[in-house]
Scaffold this active site. Structure first.
Site, short mmCIF file in Angstrom:
data_model
loop_
_atom_site.label_atom_id
_atom_site.label_comp_id
_atom_site.label_asym_id
_atom_site.label_seq_id
_atom_site.Cartn_x
_atom_site.Cartn_y
_atom_site.Cartn_z
N ASP A 226 6.11 -6.85 -4.19
CA ASP A 226 6.18 -5.61 -4.97
C ASP A 226 7.46 -5.51 -5.80
O ASP A 226 7.45 -4.92 -6.89
CB ASP A 226 6.01 -4.39 -4.08
CG ASP A 226 7.03 -4.29 -2.97
OD1 ASP A 226 7.64 -5.31 -2.62
OD2 ASP A 226 7.21 -3.19 -2.40
N ARG B 10 -3.08 0.82 -3.27
CA ARG B 10 -3.62 1.24 -4.57
C ARG B 10 -4.46 0.12 -5.15
O ARG B 10 -4.07 -1.05 -5.10
CB ARG B 10 -2.51 1.58 -5.56
CG ARG B 10 -1.72 2.82 -5.26
CD ARG B 10 -0.80 3.16 -6.42
NE ARG B 10 0.02 2.02 -6.80
CZ ARG B 10 0.55 1.82 -8.01
NH1 ARG B 10 0.30 2.68 -8.98
NH2 ARG B 10 1.30 0.78 -8.26
N SER C 89 3.76 -6.31 -0.27
CA SER C 89 5.15 -5.90 -0.03
C SER C 89 5.66 -6.27 1.36
O SER C 89 6.37 -5.49 1.99
CB SER C 89 5.31 -4.39 -0.26
OG SER C 89 4.53 -3.66 0.66
#
Length: 308
Positions: free
Chosen positions: A206, A90, A153
């Site tokens: 994350d 994203r 992440s």
């Protein structure tokens, strides 16, 4: 949860033969834990946490994030961020209103197979370029560069607020030439190759981002947990408890990397033959043992193995 008996109605199949019911009972028993077993797992998990707080190179890495202050909820401004997960990427513009409120303008991109195995950072830079161009906010040569945050992440040994060395790939990614290198530098170089005036100003895991996002609107938030393609957690820890970190006596956000729990000897978690088979056939055998038992990338394959 106490041990299951064969007469447990939750696992009784109407019309099943005795042999079929016994097979179902045996299968179900592999996935149930007694309170005593849960207690022993918890005790060992805490011991591994303490090992990770004391020194590097442990199964639970307990990585300092270099974030030593909590959000107050009064921070204001509009910021660009990239959030790399296990399935999607994203790019988003985040606006903080100064009173604990957040609005976002996101654009989602699905990770391609080529990105997962070869061109990840160039793919990320191209996604940033698309986001900026679609909104007509790409800075020109006369404008100052945009400062951007990176949520990453995957296990990174953070070395500053905006640098960190990739420890290993997880969640199905296996891009060569990246382990042991600074992920911020890799992304920054890819942005420069496209001529983008964008500076990666901050790096967070994350789970750390999840915790800080919650704490912005609720200062009592203590922990961020990811249960998605993979799994991990971050929390506030007293600096005095982190022997490997030279702090000033306050607190610091730690990235636990808990998906690796019990990956060293497979002696604590309740592994079944289905878990062992999945691990053996994965791209990273004997790594991320806990993650492979509970996260989205692996549960479907475990269910398939059970049904075979």
């Amino acid at each position: 949860m106490q041990g299951m008996s064969q007469s447990d109605p939750r696992y009784t199949i109407k019309g099943a033969s005795e042999a079929q019911q016994q097979a179902v009972d045996l299968l179900a028993s592999q996935f149930l834990l007694t309170d005593e077993r849960l207690g022993s797992i918890t005790k060992e998990f805490r011991r591994r946490m303490e090992e990770g707080l004391a020194s590097d190179g442990r199964v639970l890495k307990m990585i300092p994030s270099y974030i030593t202050q909590r959000p107050t909820g009064t921070e204001m401004g509009s910021f660009i961020a990239v959030d790399l997960g296990g399935t999607n990427l994203r790019v988003l513009r985040v606006t903080l209103d100064g009173s604990g409120g957040v609005s976002t303008d996101p654009q989602r991109f699905v990770l391609t197979e080529d990105a997962k195995s070869r061109s990840l950072f160039d793919f990320m830079a191209q996604c940033v370029e698309t986001f900026l161009d679609d909104r007509n906010i790409r800075p020109t040569g006369l404008q100052p560069p945009i400062h951007m945050g990176l949520t990453f992440s995957y296990p990174v040994q953070q070395t500053s607020l905006n640098s960190g060395t990739l420890v290993q790939w997880t969640k199905g990614l296996n891009v060569p030439g990246c382990v042991g290198r600074d992920v911020v530098r890799l992304l920054q170089d890819a942005l420069l190759r496209l001529g983008l005036r964008v500076k990666v100003a901050a790096l967070v895991n994350d789970t750390v981002g999840t915790l800080l996002s919650a704490a912005y609107s609720d200062p009592t938030a203590q922990m961020g947990v990811i249960l998605g393609t993979g799994t991990n957690a971050a929390y506030y820890e007293d600096e005095a408890n982190v022997a490997k970190w030279k702090g000033e006596g306050g607190e610091i956000v730690l990235n636990m990397e808990w998906g690796a729990f019990d990956s060293d000897d497979f002696s604590v978690l309740p592994f079944t033959q289905h878990d062992i088979k999945l691990d053996r056939k994965s791209i990273n055998p004997r790594k991320q043992a806990y993650e492979k038992m509970i996260s989205g990338m692996y549960l479907g394959e475990i269910a398939r193995n059970v049904m075979l």
